[in-house]
Scaffold this motif. Structure first.
Motif, PDB file in Angstrom:
ATOM      1  N   SER A 388       0.756  -1.196  -0.042  1.00  0.00           N
ATOM      2  CA  SER A 388       0.071   0.093  -0.074  1.00  0.00           C
ATOM      3  C   SER A 388       0.779   1.366   0.039  1.00  0.00           C
ATOM      4  N   LEU A 389       1.861   1.383   0.980  1.00  0.00           N
ATOM      5  CA  LEU A 389       2.779   2.434   0.995  1.00  0.00           C
ATOM      6  C   LEU A 389       4.077   1.905   1.288  1.00  0.00           C
ATOM      7  N   VAL A 390       5.327   2.763   0.531  1.00  0.00           N
ATOM      8  CA  VAL A 390       6.519   2.237   0.639  1.00  0.00           C
ATOM      9  C   VAL A 390       7.409   3.370   0.936  1.00  0.00           C
ATOM     10  N   LYS A 391       8.572   2.803   1.358  1.00  0.00           N
ATOM     11  CA  LYS A 391       9.757   3.799   1.528  1.00  0.00           C
ATOM     12  C   LYS A 391       9.263   5.304   2.529  1.00  0.00           C
ATOM     13  N   GLU A 392       9.388   6.350   2.016  1.00  0.00           N
ATOM     14  CA  GLU A 392       9.117   7.630   2.932  1.00  0.00           C
ATOM     15  C   GLU A 392       7.775   7.622   3.442  1.00  0.00           C
ATOM     16  N   GLU A 393       6.627   7.370   2.410  1.00  0.00           N
ATOM     17  CA  GLU A 393       5.539   7.532   2.805  1.00  0.00           C
ATOM     18  C   GLU A 393       5.070   6.397   3.575  1.00  0.00           C
ATOM     19  N   GLY A 394       5.528   5.372   3.604  1.00  0.00           N
ATOM     20  CA  GLY A 394       5.546   4.031   4.668  1.00  0.00           C
ATOM     21  C   GLY A 394       5.976   4.512   5.855  1.00  0.00           C
ATOM     22  N   TYR A 395       7.061   5.170   5.897  1.00  0.00           N
ATOM     23  CA  TYR A 395       7.875   5.533   7.121  1.00  0.00           C
ATOM     24  C   TYR A 395       7.025   6.556   7.859  1.00  0.00           C
ATOM     25  N   LYS A 396       6.461   7.466   7.160  1.00  0.00           N
ATOM     26  CA  LYS A 396       5.596   8.538   7.772  1.00  0.00           C
ATOM     27  C   LYS A 396       4.670   7.942   8.777  1.00  0.00           C
ATOM     28  N   LEU A 397       4.173   6.951   8.108  1.00  0.00           N
ATOM     29  CA  LEU A 397       2.602   6.163   8.650  1.00  0.00           C
ATOM     30  C   LEU A 397       3.538   5.269   9.879  1.00  0.00           C
ATOM     31  N   LYS A 398       4.600   4.978   9.848  1.00  0.00           N
ATOM     32  CA  LYS A 398       5.044   3.685  10.827  1.00  0.00           C
ATOM     33  C   LYS A 398       5.456   5.000  11.909  1.00  0.00           C
ATOM     34  N   THR A 399       5.797   5.890  11.957  1.00  0.00           N
ATOM     35  CA  THR A 399       6.162   6.930  12.871  1.00  0.00           C
ATOM     36  C   THR A 399       4.826   7.432  13.866  1.00  0.00           C
ATOM     37  N   GLN A 400       3.987   7.656  12.899  1.00  0.00           N
ATOM     38  CA  GLN A 400       2.816   7.930  13.540  1.00  0.00           C
ATOM     39  C   GLN A 400       2.052   6.737  14.411  1.00  0.00           C
ATOM     40  N   ILE A 401       2.311   5.677  13.813  1.00  0.00           N
ATOM     41  CA  ILE A 401       1.738   4.464  14.575  1.00  0.00           C
ATOM     42  C   ILE A 401       2.381   4.366  15.994  1.00  0.00           C
ATOM     43  N   ASN A 402       3.900   4.332  15.836  1.00  0.00           N
ATOM     44  CA  ASN A 402       4.729   4.057  16.877  1.00  0.00           C
ATOM     45  C   ASN A 402       4.719   5.334  17.773  1.00  0.00           C
ATOM     46  N   THR A 403       4.349   6.569  17.503  1.00  0.00           N
ATOM     47  CA  THR A 403       4.511   7.583  18.753  1.00  0.00           C
ATOM     48  C   THR A 403       3.129   7.837  19.072  1.00  0.00           C
ATOM     49  N   GLN A 404       2.142   7.524  18.419  1.00  0.00           N
ATOM     50  CA  GLN A 404       0.687   7.842  18.673  1.00  0.00           C
ATOM     51  C   GLN A 404      -0.159   6.528  19.137  1.00  0.00           C
ATOM     52  N   LEU A 405       0.498   5.541  19.128  1.00  0.00           N
ATOM     53  CA  LEU A 405       0.052   4.266  19.454  1.00  0.00           C
ATOM     54  C   LEU A 405      -1.345   3.892  18.717  1.00  0.00           C
TER      55      LEU A 405
END
Ligand SMILES: Cc1cc2nc3c(=O)[nH]c(=O)nc-3n(C[C@H](O)[C@H](O)[C@H](O)COP(=O)(O)OP(=O)(O)OC[C@H]3O[C@@H](n4cnc5c(N)ncnc54)[C@H](O)[C@@H]3O)c2cc1C
Ligand SMILES: *[C@@H]1O[C@H](CO)[C@@H](O)[C@H](O)[C@H]1NC(C)=O
Ligand SMILES: *[C@@H]1O[C@H](CO)[C@@H](O)[C@H](O)[C@H]1NC(C)=O
Length: 428
Positions: A388-405
């Motif tokens: 669905s999302l790769v690289k930078e775009e995926g990373y933005k989402l991962k950061t959101q998941i990991n910091t906003q739970l």
């Protein structure tokens, strides 16, 4: 440890609650074992249910017992800096009218409805319950057949292990250069192994120097690295290759020592840093519930999270074996599932005690967000894990998941993240 900014309090809990008096009357008691995602959410959800049923805190006592009043964010333990991978829970639990007891549960006696635990000072005590929620999670699987595993391997399973690995990696800088010093071997090419491996070249160069010839090797027992399924595994392999990570398949680890690793086929790799990631097993406490468990040690539960055939005991998070949807997809040992399983267990236990209807657990939406170091992250949707999302775009989402739970939202709902009630933001 940093502030509690990682956790947004549901407004419901912001009012001041009074300390719970010690009870001599038979106040019904819910005991929750564990302060991970499942235990924390079970406690908050039980308190929420008590509140919306119009009952005072004193009507049902909610006790959460765990070694520390801290939520360790295990999915972040692969990161370079784990100082933000935890959040304090004491104030949150107190505000919600949940009593916290510091203790490590040793024994569960379902016949007498008692848990036995040791407190920080080493004393033993017991705690009676009317309803028990087992949310004691999981730990890394460490097979006894692998010689030297306990003594010589590192891991990122719990905070303690992540800190030990970090200290070890930093200590390599003061050692003389050698292939063993410059090589990290990661045993297991699954979710955790891939995330650690992808981070490792940059992490090692940061410690040893940019010009040092670092080597990062993933050893996988299967014939190929395909834990993400046919759509997404090629992307994972491409990402790891672009980072210079080697993947050796059909490799079974036989022995680990201070200077390297041996496989059963006779391969030897010199390495001072062998990281073990070969899967998880449910908490050993599950073995004390007198019933069947699955091959991961999880307890079979009803759709209301009650342990099948065992009265008054519920299991949630990584200790529960349950289907997430009507098609029979089983939940994974994941935060994504632990959060909603926790909410469901807390709600249903309180409903059970108050004689209210329970709500069966269901979580048909499934997404995976895999962090892949400097490459970025891979976000997939559905049980077949379509890219669905790769690289930078995926990373933005991962950061959101990991910091906003928030675990993990469909991409088109990203705009809804700022909704007022975090409980509503999570995927139902
Ligand atoms: C490196 C790594 C990366 C991961 N990445 C992801 C990811 O990207 N996405 C994802 O969804 N999941 C990920 N996971 C999985 C995820 O961390 C777990 O599935 C999740 O933490 C399970 O939550 P839980 O509350 O059931 O258990 P846990 O988080 O294991 O919490 C268990 C709690 O119980 C307590 N406890 C244990 N035994 C006792 C006892 N005897 N007495 C009292 N208390 C006890 C513990 O102290 C802890 O508070 C990852 C895991 C690891 C290790
Ligand atoms: C723990 O045990 C010791 C020795 O038996 C005792 O002195 C102490 O008061 C106990 N602590 C608690 C908190 O009960
Ligand atoms: C690992 O292999 C080497 C040779 O390749 C051997 O000398 C050593 O004894 C082996 N270690 C273990 C623990 O089997």
């Amino acid at each position: 440890m940093r502030s509690s900014k990682l956790i947004r309090f549901p407004t419901l809990f912001q009012k001041h609650h009074q300390a719970i008096p010690s009870m001599s009357s038979p106040t019904p008691t819910v005991v929750i074992i564990g302060a991970g995602f499942a235990g924390m959410w079970a406690a908050l959800s039980a308190a929420r249910k008590r509140e919306i049923a119009g009952r005072p805190d004193s009507s049902v006592e909610i006790i959460l017992i765990a070694p520390e009043p801290i939520l360790y964010i295990r999915p972040r333990l692969y990161e370079n800096d784990v100082s933000e991978a935890s959040a304090p829970l004491a104030d949150l639990l107190a505000a919600a009218g949940v009593r916290y007891i510091q203790g490590l549960v040793q024994k569960i006696t379902v016949k007498e409805k008692i848990v036995g635990y040791t407190s920080a000072d080493g004393n033993s005590s017991t705690l009676p319950y009317d309803r028990l929620i087992l949310a004691s999670g999981s730990t890394l699987f460490r097979p006894e057949a692998v010689e030297g595993l306990a003594e010589y391997s590192f891991d990122a399973d719990q905070m303690e292990g992540a800190l030990k690995l970090d200290a070890h990696l930093k200590s390599l800088a003061s050692q003389p250069e050698s292939p063993a010093r410059n090589t990290v071997v990661i045993c297991g090419g699954g979710f955790t192994g891939a995330e650690i491996a992808a981070e490792m070249p940059r992490r090692l160069r940061g410690i040893l120097g940019e010009s040092v010839d670092v080597r990062v090797v993933v050893l996988e027992r299967a014939g190929s690295l395909d834990f993400m399924g046919p759509h997404s595994s090629p992307v994972v392999k491409e990402a790891l290759a672009s980072l210079g990570v080697e993947i050796l398949t059909s490799q079974t680890v036989a022995a680990i020592d201070a200077e390297g690793i041996n496989t059963t086929s006779g391969t030897r790799i010199a390495s001072k840093t062998v990281i073990w990631t070969a899967g998880m097993r449910a908490s050993a406490l599950t073995a004390q519930i007198p019933t069947e468990r699955d091959e991961l040690g999880r307890l079979f539960v009803t759709q209301n999270l009650q342990v099948c055939g065992v009265d008054h005991v519920y299991a949630t998070g990584d200790t529960a074996h349950i289907a997430a949807d009507d098609e029979g997809h089983l939940t994974l040992m994941s935060c994504q599932h632990a959060v909603n399983l926790g909410k469901s267990a807390g709600n249903n236990v309180m409903a059970d005690l108050l004689g209210l209807p329970q709500a069966p657990y269901s979580q048909p939406y499934y997404g995976t967000c895999l962090s892949l170091g400097p490459w970025g992250a891979l976000f997939t949707t559905g049980w077949d894990r379509k890219v669905s999302l790769v690289k930078e775009e995926g990373y933005k989402l991962k950061t959101q998941i990991n910091t906003q739970l928030i675990y993990p939202p469909p991409p088109n709902r990203a705009a809804a993240f700022t909704a007022a009630d975090p409980a509503q933001q999570l995927i139902a």
